[in-house]
Design a protein around this motif. Structure first.
Motif, PDB file in Angstrom:
ATOM      1  N   THR A 185     -11.413  58.727  -1.326  1.00 26.48           N
ATOM      2  CA  THR A 185     -10.231  58.193  -2.009  1.00 26.48           C
ATOM      3  C   THR A 185      -9.881  56.798  -1.485  1.00 26.48           C
ATOM      4  O   THR A 185      -9.572  55.905  -2.261  1.00 26.48           O
ATOM      5  N   ARG A 186      -9.959  56.621  -0.173  1.00 20.12           N
ATOM      6  CA  ARG A 186      -9.621  55.318   0.400  1.00 20.12           C
ATOM      7  C   ARG A 186     -10.702  54.269   0.123  1.00 20.12           C
ATOM      8  O   ARG A 186     -10.406  53.073   0.070  1.00 20.12           O
ATOM      9  N   GLU A 240      -2.557  54.380  -1.534  1.00 23.98           N
ATOM     10  CA  GLU A 240      -3.502  53.493  -2.218  1.00 23.98           C
ATOM     11  C   GLU A 240      -2.921  53.055  -3.560  1.00 23.98           C
ATOM     12  O   GLU A 240      -1.983  53.644  -4.071  1.00 23.98           O
ATOM     13  N   THR A 263      -0.740  58.567  -1.946  1.00 20.31           N
ATOM     14  CA  THR A 263      -1.846  58.394  -1.000  1.00 20.31           C
ATOM     15  C   THR A 263      -1.724  57.111  -0.192  1.00 20.31           C
ATOM     16  O   THR A 263      -2.464  56.924   0.767  1.00 20.31           O
ATOM     17  N   ARG A 278      -5.103  65.488  -0.240  1.00 14.30           N
ATOM     18  CA  ARG A 278      -3.860  64.878  -0.716  1.00 14.30           C
ATOM     19  C   ARG A 278      -2.832  64.886   0.418  1.00 14.30           C
ATOM     20  O   ARG A 278      -2.094  63.923   0.609  1.00 14.30           O
ATOM     21  N   LEU A 304      -3.866  62.357   3.185  1.00 16.26           N
ATOM     22  CA  LEU A 304      -3.677  60.990   2.681  1.00 16.26           C
ATOM     23  C   LEU A 304      -2.202  60.601   2.704  1.00 16.26           C
ATOM     24  O   LEU A 304      -1.836  59.516   3.163  1.00 16.26           O
ATOM     25  N   ARG A 305      -1.342  61.506   2.228  1.00 15.39           N
ATOM     26  CA  ARG A 305       0.084  61.152   2.167  1.00 15.39           C
ATOM     27  C   ARG A 305       0.688  61.088   3.573  1.00 15.39           C
ATOM     28  O   ARG A 305       1.589  60.302   3.822  1.00 15.39           O
ATOM     29  N   HIS A 312     -11.042  62.729   1.524  1.00 15.07           N
ATOM     30  CA  HIS A 312     -10.032  61.776   1.998  1.00 15.07           C
ATOM     31  C   HIS A 312     -10.615  60.355   2.044  1.00 15.07           C
ATOM     32  O   HIS A 312     -10.048  59.416   1.476  1.00 15.07           O
ATOM     33  N   GLN A 322      -6.382  57.769  -7.785  1.00 15.36           N
ATOM     34  CA  GLN A 322      -5.910  57.020  -6.631  1.00 15.36           C
ATOM     35  C   GLN A 322      -7.070  56.372  -5.890  1.00 15.36           C
ATOM     36  O   GLN A 322      -8.097  57.017  -5.662  1.00 15.36           O
TER      37      GLN A 322
END
Lengths: 380, 122
Positions: free
Chosen positions: A46-47, A205, A203, A238, A241-242, A43, A165
């Protein structure tokens, strides 16, 4: 988590196994849930950098024909003809009661030749529709049923579908030599035959989604993963994130029992479309807009550190049921539990205290603006 | 001399001088994934074998940790409540969950030894 033989395997299943993924069933597919990095790091990665998601369980439909726009404008609360070429729009299939059958992204691709494929314009318009895995079969039947009254071909495309992403996503694709990194958020195009690429994601992002044939997908994955900033990210991250991004999961946060008004998604339906009507569910939607709703989807922040999960009943100070959590978990970037769900309008408007009852403990829950973490889309 | 036992529910129990220290196994923390919440029992709480003593929650799911034997809680590891990731990084050592005074040492005979536990997780 053994392999259920009734589950479908992703075309790149072997790559996920080689990457050490743990699998689980989701919407009929055997999906990578986590990789050795683990959900928390996946997580955050990804950010901070970028994540690669295999979302081939989702379904791409291509619609082409002289009445493709008319079909979509009937099937969805959408003015498909008003979309610019390359423009994407978040929309829905509604039932006659304005319940949400699925949420979708529709992109106007361009014109079609006489045979429905790209090239020439005698065959009308072409659109791409991206639908959820769990609804893919029902969506296809729904589209084909409606299409029988229109000059429009519906084709379910067999594609690998990848999402890249994160803040480094555009640079990673650029370095790998891909075109399309100049796209603005919610725009898409076909960079090569059989490919579809859009600047979009799930996400919060910046990022891209790319549909392409499996063979070329293997080459693309190998090229992209050579960049150390990119890592495989599983379905568990995922979801977190969402959820932090305040994005709905169909089947949980929105279902045929929820309409776009109470789901707080009327922003996706333009005012001219609402007024003009003509789409399935238009009358019911108009009535709901006029009457207002008794419940509304909101972001929820529980006190403390214990996650409040989906299906948890929300109560007022007297123990009366006033809502239901539809998605909930821990937000690794937010640093606290995050959730969303439906709360009675009376409780929202009256700013009444809300509680979740977890194993006998009554945990205060506060309505929180969505998203929990700011969107960082590339608006262009 | 401490003896370590295991349960089919993926707990370890280290017994020394009539007091058992209880935690979850490394295999269990690996299966659960990143923990974000640990709810410990109260000191003085009387537990019967099979009672849900601790709640552990990962990003995705909640699980109970059961009392493996009867006894009274004498100490809890507050460090796991303030930093649940400690259970992931040191499940069989610093990530212990609670200590309990054994009510009936004969119950220990029903627990697994390390070889028995390893046979279960394969």
């Amino acid at each position: 988590m053994g392999t259920d033989e009734n589950l479908k395997s992703l075309p790149l299943d072997d790559l996920h196994k080689a990457a050490g993924a743990r699998f689980g069933g989701f919407a009929g597919w055997n999906m990578p849930i986590t990789y050795p990095l683990g959900v928390m790091k996946e997580h955050l990665h990804t950010r901070e950098k970028a994540g690669l998601f295999d979302i081939s369980h989702m379904q791409l439909f291509e619609l082409s024909g002289r009445e493709a726009a008319a079909l979509l404008s009937h099937a969805c609360p959408l003015d498909a003809a008003a979309l610019q070429q390359g423009q994407s729009k978040y929309t829905f299939f509604l039932n006659e009661q304005a319940g949400i059958l699925d949420d979708l992204i529709v992109t106007r691709l361009g014109t079609a030749g006489a045979d429905g494929t790209a090239g020439g314009d005698s065959g009308g318009d072409r659109y791409m529709v991206v639908a959820n895995a769990g609804n893919a079969a029902a969506d296809e039947a729904h589209l084909r049923h409606i299409a029988s009254g229109f000059d429009c071909r519906v084709e379910a495309l067999p594609r690998v579908f990848l999402a890249i992403q994160g803040p480094q996503a555009a640079d990673i694709l650029r370095m790998a030599g891909l075109s399309g990194t100049e796209l603005a958020f919610m725009n898409g195009f076909e960079p090569k035959p059989g490919w579809f690429m859009s600047r979009s994601g799930y996400t919060g992002e910046d990022g891209f989604e790319i549909g392409l044939p499996a063979g070329e997908a293997r080459e693309l994955v190998a090229a992209l993963l050579a960049d150390e900033r990119l890592a495989w990210i599983g379905l568990a991250a995922r979801d977190s994130l969402r959820l932090e991004a305040g994005l709905c999961l169909h089947g949980h946060d929105i279902t045929p029992d929820h309409d776009p008004v109470e789901a707080a998604l009327t922003w996706a339906i333009g005012k001219p479309v609402r007024e003009k009507g003509g789409f399935i569910g238009a009358e019911a939607l108009r009535a709901k807009l006029a009457a207002g709703t008794v419940r509304k989807r909101v972001g929820l922040k529980p006190d403390g550190r214990q996650p409040v999960r989906g299906e948890t009943v929300l109560i007022d100070a007297d123990g009366n049921e006033i809502g239901l959590v539809t998605s909930g978990g821990f937000g690794p970037s937010a640093g606290h539990p995050v959730a969303m769900g439906y709360v009675a309008r009376a409780a929202i408007d009256g700013n009444l205290p809300i509680f979740a009852e977890l194993r006998g403990n009554r945990i205060p829950v506060h309505i929180h603006p969505l998203p929990f973490t700011p969107h960082r889309y590339h608006k262009g | 001399m401490a003896t370590t036992y295991f349960t089919e529910d993926h707990e370890w129990i280290r017994v020394e001088g009539g007091v058992a220290t209880v935690g979850i196994t490394d295999h269990a923390q690996d299966q659960l994934g990143d923990l974000v919440f640990v709810q410990l029992p109260d000191v003085g709480q009387k537990l019967a074998k099979g009672d849900a003593a601790v709640v552990v929650e990962s990003v995705k799911a909640a699980s109970d940790v059961y009392a493996p034997i009867d006894g009274e809680v004498t100490e809890v590891n507050e460090a796991t409540a303030s930093d649940p990731a400690l259970v992931n990084s040191a499940a069989s050592s610093d990530g212990w969950l609670w200590k309990m005074k054994l009510a009936d040492e004969s119950q220990l005979a029903n627990l697994l030894d390390e070889a028995g536990y390893k046979a279960i997780i394969g």
